[in-house]
Write a protein that holds these residues in place. Sequence first.
Motif, short mmCIF file in Angstrom:
data_model
loop_
_atom_site.label_atom_id
_atom_site.label_comp_id
_atom_site.label_asym_id
_atom_site.label_seq_id
_atom_site.Cartn_x
_atom_site.Cartn_y
_atom_site.Cartn_z
N ASP A 6 21.37 82.08 68.75
CA ASP A 6 20.92 81.54 67.67
C ASP A 6 19.83 82.56 67.12
OD1 ASP A 6 19.95 78.73 66.22
OD2 ASP A 6 18.04 80.02 66.31
N GLU A 8 17.15 84.02 64.03
CA GLU A 8 16.15 83.62 62.85
C GLU A 8 16.38 84.92 61.82
OE1 GLU A 8 15.09 80.94 62.69
OE2 GLU A 8 15.41 80.10 64.48
N THR A 54 9.77 79.26 60.30
CA THR A 54 9.97 79.75 61.74
C THR A 54 8.82 80.00 62.54
OG1 THR A 54 9.95 81.99 61.04
CG2 THR A 54 12.06 80.72 60.95
N ALA A 85 27.63 78.77 68.44
CA ALA A 85 26.51 78.80 67.62
C ALA A 85 26.65 77.35 66.61
CB ALA A 85 26.02 79.85 66.86
N HIS A 86 25.15 76.90 66.21
CA HIS A 86 25.47 75.82 65.40
C HIS A 86 25.55 76.23 63.86
CE1 HIS A 86 24.98 71.37 65.45
NE2 HIS A 86 24.41 71.49 64.51
N ASP A 91 25.25 82.70 61.98
CA ASP A 91 24.89 83.75 63.09
C ASP A 91 25.85 84.71 63.42
OD1 ASP A 91 22.59 81.76 64.76
OD2 ASP A 91 24.28 80.57 63.80
N LEU A 129 21.09 70.23 63.69
CA LEU A 129 20.74 70.44 64.97
C LEU A 129 19.71 69.44 65.44
CD1 LEU A 129 21.19 71.89 67.72
CD2 LEU A 129 19.34 73.52 67.00
N HIS A 144 13.02 75.63 65.29
CA HIS A 144 13.02 76.74 64.41
C HIS A 144 12.83 78.10 64.98
CE1 HIS A 144 14.61 74.22 61.19
NE2 HIS A 144 13.52 73.52 61.16
N ALA A 146 14.80 81.12 67.67
CA ALA A 146 15.79 81.28 68.23
C ALA A 146 15.83 80.70 69.63
CB ALA A 146 15.91 82.56 68.21
N ASP A 149 16.24 76.72 69.89
CA ASP A 149 17.32 76.20 69.18
C ASP A 149 18.46 76.80 70.02
OD1 ASP A 149 15.76 75.05 67.12
OD2 ASP A 149 16.64 76.57 65.71
N ALA A 150 18.54 77.95 70.52
CA ALA A 150 19.56 78.28 71.64
C ALA A 150 19.69 77.58 72.70
CB ALA A 150 19.33 79.53 71.82
N THR A 153 20.97 73.99 71.70
CA THR A 153 22.60 74.20 71.18
C THR A 153 23.37 74.36 72.74
OG1 THR A 153 21.88 75.38 69.27
CG2 THR A 153 24.17 75.52 70.07
#
Length: 457
Positions: A6, A8, A54, A85-86, A91, A129, A144, A146, A149-150, A153
């Motif tokens: 992920d 930003e 973010t 990645a989503h 990305d 997501l 929001h 990285a 969110d990673a 995911t």
Amino acid sequence: MYAIVDIETTGGFAGSGRITEVAIVIHDGERVIDTYESLINPEQFIPSYISGLTGIDQSMVESAPLFKEVAEEMSEMLAGKIFIAHNVHFDYSFLKREFENVGIEFNPKRLCTVRLSRNVFPGLRSYGLGNLCEQLDINIENRHRAGGDAQATAILFEKIIKTAPEIVEAALKRNSKETTLPPNLPKEEYSNLPELPGVYYFHDQHGNVIYVGKAINIKKRITGHFSGTSKHKRNQFIRNEIHHISFELTGNELVALLLESQEIKRLWPKYNQSQKVKSNPWAIYKYEDREGYLRFNVSKRVKGLAPLMTFHAHTDAWHFMIDKVKEFSLCPKLSGIQKTEGACYDLELGNCGGACDGKELAENYNKRVIEAILSFQQGADKSFAILGEGRTEDEQAVVLVEKGVYHGFGFCEKGMQMMNLDDIKNVVTNYKTTAEIDHYIQNYTSSVEAQIIELDV
């Protein structure tokens, strides 16, 4: 092995934005075995609305490493891994561009958790997501950013691979297209696209047409929209918004061009820009100078002045005038295609009679100018049909021009005899002409492959 990533960024398009944060979660399909996370100095300003989303502002990245300083480490970590990645294209496109900037090749196999989730968990209200994790009871810490969110995911991917490993395996096959298609586009719609001429429509989630295009090969053209790293910001936005594709077969490229122009004017899609701009055609005007010579001027059309001829583009008007200069032995300077203080350049070559230097009387020169003007409209009021390939082997396309004005197109049985206007009107659907359509027909009728039937009115 999988690398779940992920990032930003400073904006939504890899061509102009830069990365501000990267997180990588290395996963073996069962568990997380390594992680990486770092802020990145983007070497450009972070817009305030991005900081609001973010939480990453300029002060946070000033002392962070530049991408080139961590590129080698990230490249080694990602090497040999399947990139996940989503909405993977977003990305991937940013990282690919950053790696290219420092001379590192980056072209991994890719999986998109949006597309995988649609296949594994159908019927959910949203596949963003945040909403997806809420519906699947996945906790996202630090949304929001990285890292947060990673990690989310990665948990999502675990659920996907445990629920339906065969879908993940199928998505990784070379010809699956799962790694390149837009996240919300059903694969079956792409698979059913024809490899034939026509017009295609991109629809958003509400069914609205957001883009209209034409193609000689619909499937090949649409594949081009979505493969690789797009150099156009528009294509990135389209990728995120497209939910469905529809199409109309046309049989040949000319009809595809005509239908595309008509549909853009009718539907006004948000991502079609070129034909929305008000046309300002070029024109040829006639005037008499102080010495009594009739002259031509090639310029953009001027409101209130009656032109002798109008053209879609400057080059069309220019070449038309050059042909008339040769055909009627006119002076290039007095015809508006040479700009010089003295006599025209053709005078010394013997290709001009000297009207520009006063050596040829205005009375004699003007006779040829009048002959040229009379020739301008010869054939312009003709009625004719253009025949072309139809949508099937047993069909032919028909384009009707009546008294010089485009009236529409239609399809009929191949070999049908059509020698008068009424025959054509029975198979043609009426459409309004546009400057673009006039240009397409003018270009096509001057081509060697044009099959034209002159009609009795």
